[in-house]
Design a protein around this motif. Structure first.
Motif, PDB file in Angstrom:
ATOM      1  N   GLU A  69       0.812  -1.174   0.052  1.00 26.38           N
ATOM      2  CA  GLU A  69      -0.203   0.030   0.076  1.00 26.38           C
ATOM      3  C   GLU A  69       1.026   1.352  -0.031  1.00 26.38           C
ATOM      4  N   VAL A  70       2.076   1.222   0.456  1.00 30.97           N
ATOM      5  CA  VAL A  70       2.861   2.489   0.764  1.00 30.97           C
ATOM      6  C   VAL A  70       4.053   2.137  -0.308  1.00 30.97           C
ATOM      7  N   TYR A  71       4.306   1.039  -0.679  1.00 27.79           N
ATOM      8  CA  TYR A  71       5.584   0.828  -1.405  1.00 27.79           C
ATOM      9  C   TYR A  71       6.227   1.947  -2.512  1.00 27.79           C
ATOM     10  N   SER A  72       5.043   2.253  -3.356  1.00 30.49           N
ATOM     11  CA  SER A  72       5.464   3.231  -4.563  1.00 30.49           C
ATOM     12  C   SER A  72       5.976   4.488  -3.703  1.00 30.49           C
ATOM     13  N   ASP A  73       5.591   5.030  -2.625  1.00 31.65           N
ATOM     14  CA  ASP A  73       5.917   6.174  -1.793  1.00 31.65           C
ATOM     15  C   ASP A  73       7.198   6.020  -1.200  1.00 31.65           C
ATOM     16  N   TRP A  74       7.548   4.587  -0.647  1.00 35.84           N
ATOM     17  CA  TRP A  74       8.874   4.421  -0.315  1.00 35.84           C
ATOM     18  C   TRP A  74      10.047   4.482  -1.182  1.00 35.84           C
ATOM     19  N   GLN A  75       9.576   3.902  -2.463  1.00 35.35           N
ATOM     20  CA  GLN A  75      10.550   3.867  -3.490  1.00 35.35           C
ATOM     21  C   GLN A  75      10.673   5.461  -4.045  1.00 35.35           C
ATOM     22  N   LEU A  82      12.339  -4.007  -2.577  1.00 31.25           N
ATOM     23  CA  LEU A  82      11.983  -5.238  -1.702  1.00 31.25           C
ATOM     24  C   LEU A  82      11.722  -6.500  -2.512  1.00 31.25           C
ATOM     25  N   ILE A  83      12.576  -7.380  -1.988  1.00 24.47           N
ATOM     26  CA  ILE A  83      12.694  -8.457  -2.534  1.00 24.47           C
ATOM     27  C   ILE A  83      11.753  -9.669  -1.388  1.00 24.47           C
ATOM     28  N   ALA A  84      10.834 -10.183  -1.888  1.00 24.65           N
ATOM     29  CA  ALA A  84      10.076 -11.337  -1.334  1.00 24.65           C
ATOM     30  C   ALA A  84      10.790 -12.558  -1.641  1.00 24.65           C
ATOM     31  N   VAL A  85      10.921 -13.414  -0.547  1.00 28.17           N
ATOM     32  CA  VAL A  85      11.410 -14.792  -0.675  1.00 28.17           C
ATOM     33  C   VAL A  85      10.493 -15.719  -0.142  1.00 28.17           C
ATOM     34  N   SER A  86       9.830 -16.627  -1.021  1.00 31.54           N
ATOM     35  CA  SER A  86       8.914 -17.651  -0.701  1.00 31.54           C
ATOM     36  C   SER A  86       9.522 -18.779  -0.065  1.00 31.54           C
ATOM     37  N   ILE A  87       9.080 -19.244   1.018  1.00 32.50           N
ATOM     38  CA  ILE A  87       9.784 -20.576   1.543  1.00 32.50           C
ATOM     39  C   ILE A  87       8.861 -21.671   1.330  1.00 32.50           C
ATOM     40  N   ASP A  88       7.828 -21.377   0.550  1.00 34.64           N
ATOM     41  CA  ASP A  88       6.997 -22.441   0.253  1.00 34.64           C
ATOM     42  C   ASP A  88       7.756 -23.701  -0.252  1.00 34.64           C
ATOM     43  N   GLN A  89       7.185 -25.072   0.205  1.00 35.17           N
ATOM     44  CA  GLN A  89       7.864 -26.349  -0.401  1.00 35.17           C
ATOM     45  C   GLN A  89       7.400 -26.613  -1.687  1.00 35.17           C
ATOM     46  N   ALA A  90       8.168 -27.266  -2.523  1.00 34.02           N
ATOM     47  CA  ALA A  90       7.953 -27.424  -3.726  1.00 34.02           C
ATOM     48  C   ALA A  90       6.562 -27.937  -4.165  1.00 34.02           C
ATOM     49  N   GLN A  91       5.616 -28.514  -3.295  1.00 31.33           N
ATOM     50  CA  GLN A  91       4.228 -28.984  -3.687  1.00 31.33           C
ATOM     51  C   GLN A  91       3.517 -27.894  -3.402  1.00 31.33           C
TER      52      GLN A  91
END
Length: 163
Positions: A69-75, A82-91
């Protein structure tokens, strides 16, 4: 001889500790399937936020939605990335791209299905956020999320930018 040995040991230790201050050499894929060497991530001397999340983690998703919601202002103000890292397993990895798309997240999203990066950085619980300065040094770590915590994170980002 002992003094020389201690001096060399001290220098070696400081080099090793300095090298561990940034991101480790781990290769992940982004949601388009392209390989990314995490240690080479940069942002032209501006801060980087790394946010570990999973599709099933409600606090993680609340945090990423709140930041969105505020990311464009932050940038605009600081140039932060921001880099989001998913730790979801393969399935469950096939659930990441739809989640990102549904929420309209413009973050770069990396997939860590084997927890290689998570393990290399000693991440235990999610959500987990790292803040890197413009030189790639980890300067702030935080786990968990409560409503409004994104503003504390942004204050840290601004302080790195002298704002």
């Amino acid at each position: 001889m002992r003094k020389i040995f201690l001096l060399l040991l001290s220098i070696s230790l400081s080099v090793v500790l300095h090298a561990q201050n940034g991101l480790p050499k781990v290769t992940l894929k982004n949601i388009e399937g392209k390989s990314v060497d995490v240690s080479s991530i940069t942002n032209d001397g501006k801060p980087i936020i790394i946010s570990f999340f999973a599709t099933w983690c409600k606090p993680c998703n609340r945090e990423l939605k709140a930041i969105h919601e505020v990311y464009s202002d932050w940038q605009e103000e600081t140039g932060v990335k921001l880099i989001a890292v998913s730790i979801d397993q393969a399935q469950n990895i096939n659930k990441v791209k739809p989640l990102v798309s549904t929420n309209g997240w413009t973050y770069e999203v990396l997939l860590d299905p084997n927890s290689d990066l998570k393990r290399a950085l000693g991440v235990q619980l999610i959500p987990y956020v790292l803040l890197l300065d413009g030189k790639g040094n980890i300067v702030y770590k935080h786990n968990g999320y409560t409503d409004g915590a994104e503003f504390e994170l942004y204050e840290k980002v601004k302080s790195l930018c002298g704002k």
